[in-house]
Scaffold this active site. Structure first.
Site, short mmCIF file in Angstrom:
data_model
loop_
_atom_site.label_atom_id
_atom_site.label_comp_id
_atom_site.label_asym_id
_atom_site.label_seq_id
_atom_site.Cartn_x
_atom_site.Cartn_y
_atom_site.Cartn_z
CB SER A 14 -0.91 0.00 1.23
OG SER A 14 -1.56 1.25 1.32
CG LEU A 15 1.72 3.28 -3.41
CD1 LEU A 15 1.36 3.85 -4.77
CD2 LEU A 15 3.24 3.22 -3.24
CB THR A 63 -7.37 -1.15 1.09
OG1 THR A 63 -7.36 -1.39 -0.31
CG2 THR A 63 -6.19 -1.85 1.74
CE LYS A 67 -11.53 -0.11 -0.67
NZ LYS A 67 -11.45 0.67 -1.90
CG ASN A 88 -12.58 4.63 1.57
OD1 ASN A 88 -13.55 5.22 2.03
ND2 ASN A 88 -11.63 5.24 0.90
CG ASP A 103 -12.70 4.05 -2.40
OD1 ASP A 103 -11.56 4.53 -2.25
OD2 ASP A 103 -13.03 2.93 -1.98
N GLY A 124 -16.70 -3.11 -15.27
CA GLY A 124 -16.58 -3.88 -14.03
C GLY A 124 -17.89 -3.87 -13.26
CG ASN A 147 -18.59 -7.41 -14.83
OD1 ASN A 147 -17.44 -7.05 -14.65
ND2 ASN A 147 -19.09 -8.51 -14.27
CB THR A 149 -19.91 -12.12 -15.02
OG1 THR A 149 -18.58 -12.66 -14.99
CG2 THR A 149 -20.92 -13.18 -14.68
P1 ATR Z 1 -13.17 -4.98 -6.61
O1 ATR Z 1 -13.90 -5.11 -5.32
O2 ATR Z 1 -11.80 -4.37 -6.48
O3 ATR Z 1 -13.98 -4.29 -7.67
P2 ATR Z 1 -13.84 -7.62 -7.53
O4 ATR Z 1 -15.13 -7.55 -6.82
O5 ATR Z 1 -13.03 -8.88 -7.43
O6 ATR Z 1 -12.84 -6.47 -7.10
O7 ATR Z 1 -14.13 -7.30 -9.08
C1 ATR Z 1 -13.20 -7.54 -10.08
C2 ATR Z 1 -13.80 -7.06 -11.41
O8 ATR Z 1 -12.83 -7.26 -12.45
C3 ATR Z 1 -15.05 -7.81 -11.84
O9 ATR Z 1 -15.89 -6.92 -12.53
C4 ATR Z 1 -14.47 -8.88 -12.79
O10 ATR Z 1 -15.38 -9.36 -13.75
P3 ATR Z 1 -16.33 -10.65 -13.43
O11 ATR Z 1 -17.48 -10.12 -12.62
O12 ATR Z 1 -16.74 -11.16 -14.75
O13 ATR Z 1 -15.48 -11.62 -12.65
C5 ATR Z 1 -13.40 -8.08 -13.47
N1 ATR Z 1 -12.37 -8.92 -14.06
C6 ATR Z 1 -11.42 -9.60 -13.41
N2 ATR Z 1 -10.62 -10.27 -14.30
C7 ATR Z 1 -11.11 -9.99 -15.53
C8 ATR Z 1 -10.74 -10.38 -16.87
N3 ATR Z 1 -9.69 -11.16 -17.10
N4 ATR Z 1 -11.48 -9.90 -17.88
C9 ATR Z 1 -12.52 -9.09 -17.68
N5 ATR Z 1 -12.93 -8.68 -16.44
C10 ATR Z 1 -12.24 -9.13 -15.38
#
Ligand code: ATR
Length: 284
Positions: A14-15, A63, A67, A88, A103, A124, A147, A149
């Protein structure tokens, strides 16, 4: 002497300690306040947080991966933290735990102009994307979410009242000419890509679709420039990387605890210096 900390797992990279300690020093509070990193395992989070006030802690940044737990543990959570579903920033006072999310306003503060009236695409559907989508919608932008998924896109869009980008039947890249602002809130880019173009492909983006009409925010940042940032810059887009958001969220947390205005430029410089030191250590 009031203590502050960042709680995470892992947290060694962490920075925040370097950034917040430099800010406290510049504010003339270094002799009074201290800021440290504490590695907390998920199953230890509750116990550790409840013990912090007795240890002289006034507050803590939280972090990955805590969270959501930080929101759950709070006696008083802000409406913003509740709407986002994550906190956070914790503050301890009067025997109570207060939770805030900086954030979201940190992202808005890092933008060169208010996003009201602009069309924004958030990539995302995890915690970071939730905070970004909520912040932009709250600031008056029209927000779309994409996203990998799609079921998660739909859930996020419904819960936050934003729009889902429908998966294209042909799997063509997302049409970026519909948006002025693009925010990467996925974890794509955190690790250097091992194949040229792989990160952009994972995000369903075409390197050629960035123009000088775009502002691109990449919440992912590592030791080198992400593929997304490089493509955006090459297309003429204005770019903001995750460090700038880190500065603003950290400054807002520091303001909550100290009630003083933190020095943003000092915080940027501290991150820069700590980042360079880190790169030198990683490479040696
Ligand atoms: P955070 O809380 O930091 O947002 P997270 O809940 O693990 O972390 O979310 C990671 C995000 O990155 C998700 O939107 C994930 O997409 P999925 O919902 O499909 O898993 C996305 N992500 C991670 N690796 C990926 C990849 N290789 N390609 C596309 N999206 C990716």
């Amino acid at each position: 002497m009031p203590r502050l900390a960042v709680l995470g797992h892992p947290v060694a990279h962490s920075l925040s300690p370097a950034m917040q300690t430099a800010a406290l020093k510049e504010m003339g509070l270094a002799g009074e306040w201290s800021y440290e990193a504490i590695d907390v395992q998920p199953d230890e989070f509750k116990r550790v947080v409840h013990g912090l006030p007795a240890g002289g802690f006034e507050g803590a940044n939280v972090t990955i991966p805590h969270k959501h737990a930080a929101l759950e543990i709070a006696d008083d959570a802000s409406d913003r933290a509740r709407a986002i579903g994550a906190a956070n920033t914790l503050s301890f006072g009067g025997g109570r735990i207060a939770a805030e999310n900086t954030d979201a306003p940190g992202l808005i503060a890092a933008l060169p102009d208010p996003p009201a009236g602009h069309r924004a695409l958030v990539l995302g559907a995890g915690g970071a994307a939730r905070a970004a989508a909520w912040a932009l919608a709250d600031a008056g932008a029209a927000v779309w979410v994409w996203n990998r998924t799609h079921s998660k896109t739909e859930r996020l869009a419904e819960e936050l009242g934003v729009r889902p980008v429908e998966p294209e039947a042909t799997h063509r890249p997302i049409q970026l000419n519909r948006f002025e602002l693009v925010v990467n809130a996925t974890s794509v880019g955190l690790e250097p890509s091992n194949r040229e173009g792989a990160d952009l492909k994972a995000l369903h983006l075409d390197a050629d679709s960035f123009t000088d009409q775009h502002l691109v925010v990449d919440l992912a940042y590592g030791s080198s420039e992400t593929e997304l940032v490089r493509a955006a810059r090459e297309g003429g887009a204005q770019v903001i990387d995750g460090r700038e958001i880190l500065v603003h969220q950290g400054a807002q947390s520091l303001h909550i605890w100290t009630k003083r205005e933190p020095p943003l430029e000092t915080m940027r410089e501290a991150i820069q210096a700590a980042g360079s030191r880190r790169m030198a250590t990683d490479e040696s």
